[in-house]
Design an enzyme around this catalytic site. Sequence first.
Site, short mmCIF file in Angstrom:
data_model
loop_
_atom_site.label_atom_id
_atom_site.label_comp_id
_atom_site.label_asym_id
_atom_site.label_seq_id
_atom_site.Cartn_x
_atom_site.Cartn_y
_atom_site.Cartn_z
N LYS A 86 16.34 -31.78 81.19
CA LYS A 86 16.41 -33.13 81.74
C LYS A 86 17.11 -33.09 83.10
O LYS A 86 18.10 -32.35 83.28
CB LYS A 86 17.19 -34.03 80.78
CG LYS A 86 17.14 -35.52 81.11
CD LYS A 86 17.90 -36.32 80.02
CE LYS A 86 17.90 -37.81 80.29
NZ LYS A 86 18.66 -38.56 79.27
N SER A 161 16.35 -42.80 77.85
CA SER A 161 16.09 -42.38 79.20
C SER A 161 15.43 -41.01 79.28
O SER A 161 14.91 -40.64 80.34
CB SER A 161 17.40 -42.32 79.99
OG SER A 161 18.25 -41.32 79.44
N SER A 185 19.21 -41.84 73.93
CA SER A 185 18.23 -41.33 74.89
C SER A 185 17.56 -40.03 74.49
O SER A 185 16.61 -39.60 75.16
CB SER A 185 18.87 -41.17 76.27
OG SER A 185 19.19 -42.42 76.80
#
Lengths: 511, 500
Positions: A86, A161, A185
Amino acid sequence: MSSTSDITTRSAADLGAAIADGSLSSVEVTQAHLDRIAEVDGAVHAYLHVDADGALAAARAVDESRADRRSDGRISPLAGVPIAVKDVVATRGLPTTAGSRMLEGWIPPYDATLVTRLRAAGMPILGKTNMDEFAMGSSTEHSAYGPSFNPWDLERAPGGSGGGSAAAIAAFEAPLAIGTDTGGSIRQPAAFTGTVGVKPTYGGVSRYGLIALASSLDQAGPCTRTVLDSALLHEVIGGHDPMDSTSIDAPIPGVVAAARRGDVAGLKVGVVHEISGDGFQSGVKDRFEESLKLLEARGAEIVQVGCPSFVKGLAAYYLILPSEASSNLAKFDAMRYGLRVRPQGVDSPSAEQVMAATRDAGFGDEVKRRIILGTYALSAGYYDAYYGQAQKVRTLIARDFAAAFEQVDVLVTPTAPTTAFKLGEKLADPMAMYLNDVATIPANLAGVPGMSLPNGLAEDGLPSGLQILAPAMRDDRLYEVGAALESALLEQWGAPILTRAPHLATMEATR
Amino acid sequence: MSLTAEVVDYDDAVARYDPVFGLEVHVELNTATKMFCGCATGFGAEPNTQTCPVCLALPGALPVVNTMGIESAIRIGLALNCEIATWCRFARKNYFYPDMPKNFQTSQYDEPIAFEGYLDITLDDGTPWRVEIERAHMEEDTGKSLHVGGSTGRIQGAEYSLVDYNRAGIPLIEIVTKPVVGAGERAPEVAKAFVATLRDLLKALDVSDVRMEQGSVRCDANLSLKPRGAQQLGTRTETKNVNSLRSVERAITYEIGRHAAVLDSGEAIFQETRHWHEDTGVTTSGRPKSDADDYRYFPEPDLVPVAPSREYVERLRATLPEPPTQRRKRLQQDWGYSDLEMRDVLNAGATELIEQTVADGASPAAARKWWTGEIARRANVEAKPIDDFGVTPAHIAELAGLVSDGRLNDAMARQVLDGALAGEGTPTQVADARGLALVQDDGALEAAVDAVIAANVPIADKVREGKLNAVGALIGAVMKEMRGQADAAHIRDLILQRLT
């Protein structure tokens, strides 16, 4: 599955074993994933940055060290297996933007501790995955670089997210990915994409090198397609780090052994009354109840548990998170790195004017909204009414968990109230977007570990997720229960859930 | 509004107003590494060479507490007779400033590590005074801005600014006094004595270099006036960067006069920070500082709480040195110095040097004479601290020994000191090399005495007649004959033997 190679659909555990016994090389595995990315990422937009050269170089290094039999000591079972990270995690020499214009082009001079551990384990890094800006959002639509698309239905959000990581896993663009979970997330995108996501116990994986959203809530963890893969990755990235003062100084619980065991006989599984499905989408609720029966059939005792403070969790979370975020994001001021904007119409701007112009141009609406919220909640005269009250709720939630875990070994809930919603559907209504995290947030407030795993398809044909929660430091229980349920569901369906995804086989780079 | 108020005559001001002051003293600790990372803390390094992702606040970097910083904080707290918190936290003080990398300062807010203490001080005339301590808390320093291109070095008119982050993250302890009430016209003197005593204490604790000129001790002075006899405190101003003992006294004196002038004119004191100007001896307006200043403090979530155990605190208490004031009393008694002599020693900053010189074998009287006399004088001329002047206690002890053994007289000893300072070696080596030694051979001396008496009959006669004052001229003549290498007292004895 014509367009996915045999390699990209295999589990990370399988790939690691194949690389170890020499039937596959790391270069082959890495190249297969790079090919898949080239093929489908135009449609999925899971990645912000792909590092083909770096990944192949790391893969070659693994293959060579194996050929020369030079490597000594313990070899990770994931050596040679590539991974996506990420974009909120600092990677030395690789762009790291946290999904924001503010950091466009920034190349960290250092690795996050978890990245150091991935590299030490010989895991090639394929690239950086898309995310909501500074991890604020539940759909990945708040990325400054455009949304990611749910591989199950490209009209839909992959969750947030960490939608990029989840989408990369679901679209076979990586066997493994790293996510971060501040209020869900990792888990909510896993539920939306039919994958597995784990938020370890707070402090179980070092936060050093994670661009902080809310320091007391953030936790990095695995995004995978199987429970065992998550356990293997958890073991690589977890453990004490002296660079992170909040890192737990104790061994990681035996997560891999627990995932291999996968047994619920005699375990007490608590259903959290307050988030057991009232008001949730009917298909999500139905699949959840069916899974409870599967667990029961395998010897678990299902118990209803009350956690009355959980309903206040959402409100507390949306005060604590913006408060910490407003402070954490203050460093983005144009002085040392990232964007610098000269205010227009000012001959010799002051430092404050440059900071203000930069922050105005560099931050998106959701980030600004939360900075303003947090600044307000912390300000003199409002602290006691907002931040202080929220911290009290946090304590109550921790007490609810403690009381619940006196009665049961794990808690379960649906991961999210709905399946993946359509892109744009909730953008104009922040509260509706925030409500999506209602089931995942309590674990972050209390610091306990949680897992989401695929729980069958809802009535709309989209995956739903089941969440397992365990006491702090008992991450092994997530894997024990998760693996048992995974195998029961596999028996029921006859194949992994991702084989049901309608678009995956024919997905092309259409966007 | 006009901020160039006249200053009222000091005696006049304190006759009508009671000054109330409080001090905030920032002490830079002498730890080898910064408060929250492993970067070096050395003074004067090339800009931005002592930095890392943590102290530059690069995205993702996290702080880790320097345990030596905690230890120093606790020792300072104990030496200031404070309570030590059994559990405390760091807090974030949020505000934007270009040289503050995180745009919040990691500090302590409502949970300081040390609180509720006091420091006993003694004014110059011996009056004892107790200054109460509100708190001592840990925090980190910020970076330093350099404004280039302007004529003043200030941001106004500068073409661009450079920032040096070497200092960002250096551990500081902020010591905050309670308001000092009732000092009256002695308020500036009390403030100065407090900072001086605190400085000596910190030096004895070896927790800081306490170099005010390098900024390792920085002082902010709060001051307000209330009409004599009034209960309610007046509005205060905070004067920043008062960085020498003399400035503490002068700045408070100045502000008392300025406040009195403003109040006399019927205007209200404006709550603000003020800047002290060493060169002109005045303060000027800084920025308004209202109670609405909002730093949005909240507990620092990246650091775990600090919880020193009782055993640990007691172990640290056992490492505290004898308090400097107590120690001075003891040394004065041991050395047999008068109050005046001891004050000379203190003013010269020579206590430790004398102590070591005595330990190396010199008499306390000789040690004092050298350090507060000849050496203090020379150091003063060269504007150097005497403890960094190139001469050691061992040298002085050796030199004093040469004098007391009768090998050198004072004039020769000063020449030996010249040589030692010039790097010619130890005093004995210098004396040998320069051929400096009193003539010990009485035969040569007696010959010279006889020759001088023979050549100065009228003077010799005066001495014979009992006018002993006249012997000085004869001694001088003999000394000249001996080229100075003789002991005057011994020459006198020899002359008087001949003439009486």
